[in-house]
Enzyme design. Structure first.
Site, PDB file in Angstrom:
ATOM      1  N   GLU A   1      16.653  31.826 -17.605  1.00  0.00           N
ATOM      2  CA  GLU A   1      17.218  30.499 -17.835  1.00  0.00           C
ATOM      3  C   GLU A   1      18.684  30.446 -17.407  1.00  0.00           C
ATOM      4  OE1 GLU A   1      16.213  29.108 -21.768  1.00  0.00           O
ATOM      5  OE2 GLU A   1      14.146  28.707 -21.106  1.00  0.00           O
TER       6      GLU A   1
ATOM      7  N   HIS B   1       2.244  23.108 -19.583  1.00  0.00           N
ATOM      8  CA  HIS B   1       2.343  24.556 -19.707  1.00  0.00           C
ATOM      9  C   HIS B   1       1.685  24.917 -21.039  1.00  0.00           C
ATOM     10  CE1 HIS B   1       5.465  24.358 -16.614  1.00  0.00           C
ATOM     11  NE2 HIS B   1       5.557  25.674 -16.613  1.00  0.00           N
TER      12      HIS B   1
ATOM     13  N   GLY C   1      10.129  25.693 -20.448  1.00  0.00           N
ATOM     14  CA  GLY C   1      10.907  26.605 -21.281  1.00  0.00           C
ATOM     15  C   GLY C   1      10.013  27.677 -21.879  1.00  0.00           C
TER      16      GLY C   1
ATOM     17  N   GLU D   1       1.101  30.410 -22.002  1.00  0.00           N
ATOM     18  CA  GLU D   1       1.993  31.359 -21.321  1.00  0.00           C
ATOM     19  C   GLU D   1       2.589  32.277 -22.393  1.00  0.00           C
ATOM     20  OE1 GLU D   1       5.677  31.393 -18.074  1.00  0.00           O
ATOM     21  OE2 GLU D   1       5.264  29.586 -19.222  1.00  0.00           O
TER      22      GLU D   1
ATOM     23  N   PHE E   1      19.042  29.388 -13.722  1.00  0.00           N
ATOM     24  CA  PHE E   1      18.967  27.951 -13.475  1.00  0.00           C
ATOM     25  C   PHE E   1      20.315  27.275 -13.740  1.00  0.00           C
ATOM     26  CE2 PHE E   1      14.537  29.076 -13.861  1.00  0.00           C
ATOM     27  CZ  PHE E   1      13.922  28.265 -12.925  1.00  0.00           C
TER      28      PHE E   1
ATOM     29  N   HIS F   1      -0.317  27.994 -16.264  1.00  0.00           N
ATOM     30  CA  HIS F   1      -0.414  29.423 -16.603  1.00  0.00           C
ATOM     31  C   HIS F   1      -1.724  29.758 -17.321  1.00  0.00           C
ATOM     32  CE1 HIS F   1       3.523  30.382 -15.108  1.00  0.00           C
ATOM     33  NE2 HIS F   1       4.026  29.362 -15.781  1.00  0.00           N
TER      34      HIS F   1
ATOM     35  N   HIS G   1       8.693  24.802  -9.698  1.00  0.00           N
ATOM     36  CA  HIS G   1       9.823  24.166 -10.382  1.00  0.00           C
ATOM     37  C   HIS G   1      10.943  23.822  -9.408  1.00  0.00           C
ATOM     38  CE1 HIS G   1       8.376  24.620 -14.530  1.00  0.00           C
ATOM     39  NE2 HIS G   1       7.772  25.702 -14.058  1.00  0.00           N
TER      40      HIS G   1
ATOM     41  N   HIS H   1      12.690  20.161 -21.645  1.00  0.00           N
ATOM     42  CA  HIS H   1      12.644  21.436 -22.357  1.00  0.00           C
ATOM     43  C   HIS H   1      11.932  21.269 -23.693  1.00  0.00           C
ATOM     44  CE1 HIS H   1      13.805  25.372 -23.844  1.00  0.00           C
ATOM     45  NE2 HIS H   1      14.266  25.654 -22.627  1.00  0.00           N
TER      46      HIS H   1
END
Length: 503
Positions: A201, A349, A319, A352, A204, A377, A107, A286
């Site tokens: 989060e 993603h 996210g 996860e 970030f 993931h 990321h 997101h």
């Protein structure tokens, strides 16, 4: 790479042969054959090592044995507690020197060490800091004192602050703590997934004002490529939010500017490092956005892909999966490219999560139905045998990020990670690092160590590492010819690594 159907037929045939002849005293030859067949199915099991590689593998196995028999086994420990031990390991030292191919799951705001961010970026002119009510910090670059906001009532010029205080080291360390998840007692600090994700989060958001300053944005990407290159990585695919960047006078730049900046920086880095293959961007958003916003975002992704075909690889959601909307919620938006006859690759993603039986738990299946190129993931894949078989037949690899899965509390002991089963079966996968800077890890070597030592114990060998490196380029988005050239270059680096490691 495994030949699926022939391998399965051999497996079934040998099992039937053994069972048919069972008479209470097993035949040692058949036992050896079964052991050999099982070994051949593992990741790297069908790679034939040459004589030099066999010598290095013998050395590697002795080093592994030492780590396995030590009082504390790093993969069984939380990474924050294990890192010191890993850094002292000769196995880790060897992995650091090893050419690892590509990092395919990284990321944007978490690829550069926070030491560089604090000791380089926050020392630049016009950098302001705000200490918020939530006991965090925010940064911004401005030609004058920034306006107050709901989260920052007062901004302080960092240069002036450092001139007033005696202990600038402690100030810098406090900034570093705000930019990482590292803590001496992770179980106490992060008792559950929601707690660690909230802090994750938040990190970030702290980095946001630094990295989105336009001059820093370019420098940050260049430094990120340098740090990955120094960890013996030759190609990177970056999940990027592509937020608006800003200038010192407050002017904002759009996503086209960010993509052009990425292209410029990558070309500049390749010029300075001719053996670096390149980098591409996977545009992300997101997963909490609504359906209308998703349509707009996918349309935006198609435009970026059309305007920047060399650097824009595809699209993904990011996210916390458990708290975000499932992929199926976005089905209309995700169907747009095909409806319009446009090729927008997906890199979702999915899986996860450990929330079995929920809508989110179906993301793995839906990712494949939307023809994802890779799965980020895929932690839950082992609980979905049909989906796992689909992924194998479609040759869709899992991007496994061991340290991330542990720190974000999907698994405590990496020996219990589901990827151990996938690698035992030779399932298509790659190893990546997700957010190494936030975890205090190297670009990729720490994750390689955790996977190599934790997922396979003494059963993994040099062939395992070689196939993982090769897989990272095989499953990249490089065009076919460039992919072949990259693999050839990797093999040259690999032979040099083997030779030098035997000296």
């Amino acid at each position: 790479m495994h030949v699926l159907f022939l391998g399965d037929l051999m497996w079934i045939y040998l099992l039937l042969l053994c069972c048919a002849s069972c008479n209470g005293r097993p035949d040692p030859r058949k036992r050896d054959a079964l052991i050999g067949l099982e070994a051949s199915r593992r990741t790297g099991g069908d790679i034939t090592l040459n004589e030099r590689e066999k010598l290095l593998d013998g050395k590697l196995q002795k080093l592994k044995q030492h780590d396995m028999e030590a009082g504390q086994f790093p993969p069984s420990m939380h990474f924050f507690k294990a890192k010191r031990l890993i850094d002292q390991s000769p196995v880790f030292n060897l992995i650091q020197k090893m050419p690892k191919g590509a990092a395919l799951h990284v990321h944007d705001f978490a690829m550069v060490s926070v030491d560089w961010l604090v000791k380089n970026v926050t020392y630049r002119e016009n950098c302001y800091v705000c200490f918020t009510d939530k006991q965090t910090v925010q940064f911004i670059f401005s030609s004058g004192p920034p306006a107050s906001s709901s989260y920052c009532s007062s901004w302080t010029l960092l240069r002036s602050l450092r001139e007033k205080i005696k202990n600038t080291t402690e100030l810098d360390n406090s900034f570093i703590r705000n930019l990482t998840l590292f803590t001496e007692d992770p179980d106490r600090a992060y008792p559950n997934q929601d707690t660690v994700w909230e802090r994750f989060e938040q990190v970030f958001l702290v980095a946001y004002g630094l990295v989105t300053y336009a001059p820093v944005f370019k420098d940050y990407l260049y430094e990120g490529l340098r740090q990955f290159y120094e960890d013996n990585i030759m190609y990177v695919e970056i999940r990027a939010l592509l937020p608006q960047t800003y200038e010192l006078d407050g002017r904002l730049n759009d996503k086209d500017w960010s993509m052009a900046a990425c292209q410029e920086v990558v070309n500049q880095f390749k010029k300075h490092h001719p053996d670096f293959i390149g980098a591409r961007v996977i545009f992300t958003v997101h997963r909490k956005i609504n359906a209308t916003e998703a349509v707009k975002t996918v349309e935006e992704a198609m435009i970026l892909r059309r305007n920047f075909p060399d650097v824009m690889a595809g699209f993904d959601f990011v996210g916390q999966e458990d708290l975000g909307r499932p992929l199926w919620y976005f089905k209309d938006a995700l169907s747009l490219p095909e409806d319009k006859g446009f090729n927008l690759p997906y890199f979702f993603h999915a899986g996860e999560t450990d929330s079995q039986g929920t809508d989110v738990d179906q993301n793995l299946m839906d990712a494949l139905l939307f023809n994802t190129t890779r799965i980020g993931h895929g932690f839950a894949l082992a609980r979905h045998p049909v989906v796992k078989e689909m992924a194998r037949k479609m040759d869709v690899p899992i991007e496994v990020c061991p340290i991330s899965n542990q720190v974000l509390k999907l698994v405590s002991d990496l020996r219990d990670h589901p990827a151990a089963v996938l690698m035992a079966e030779g399932h298509p996968l790659v190893i990546s690092s997700d957010d190494p800077a936030v975890f205090g890890a190297t670009a990729l070597s720490h994750d390689f160590y955790e996977a190599f030592m934790g997922f396979g114990g003494m059963s993994f060998n040099l062939g395992t590492l070689k196939e993982l490196a090769l897989n990272s380029l095989r499953y990249s988005t490089l065009p076919s010819q460039r992919k072949e050239e990259a693999i050839d270059a990797l093999l040259v680096k690999w032979d040099k690594f083997v030779w030098e490691s035997l000296l």
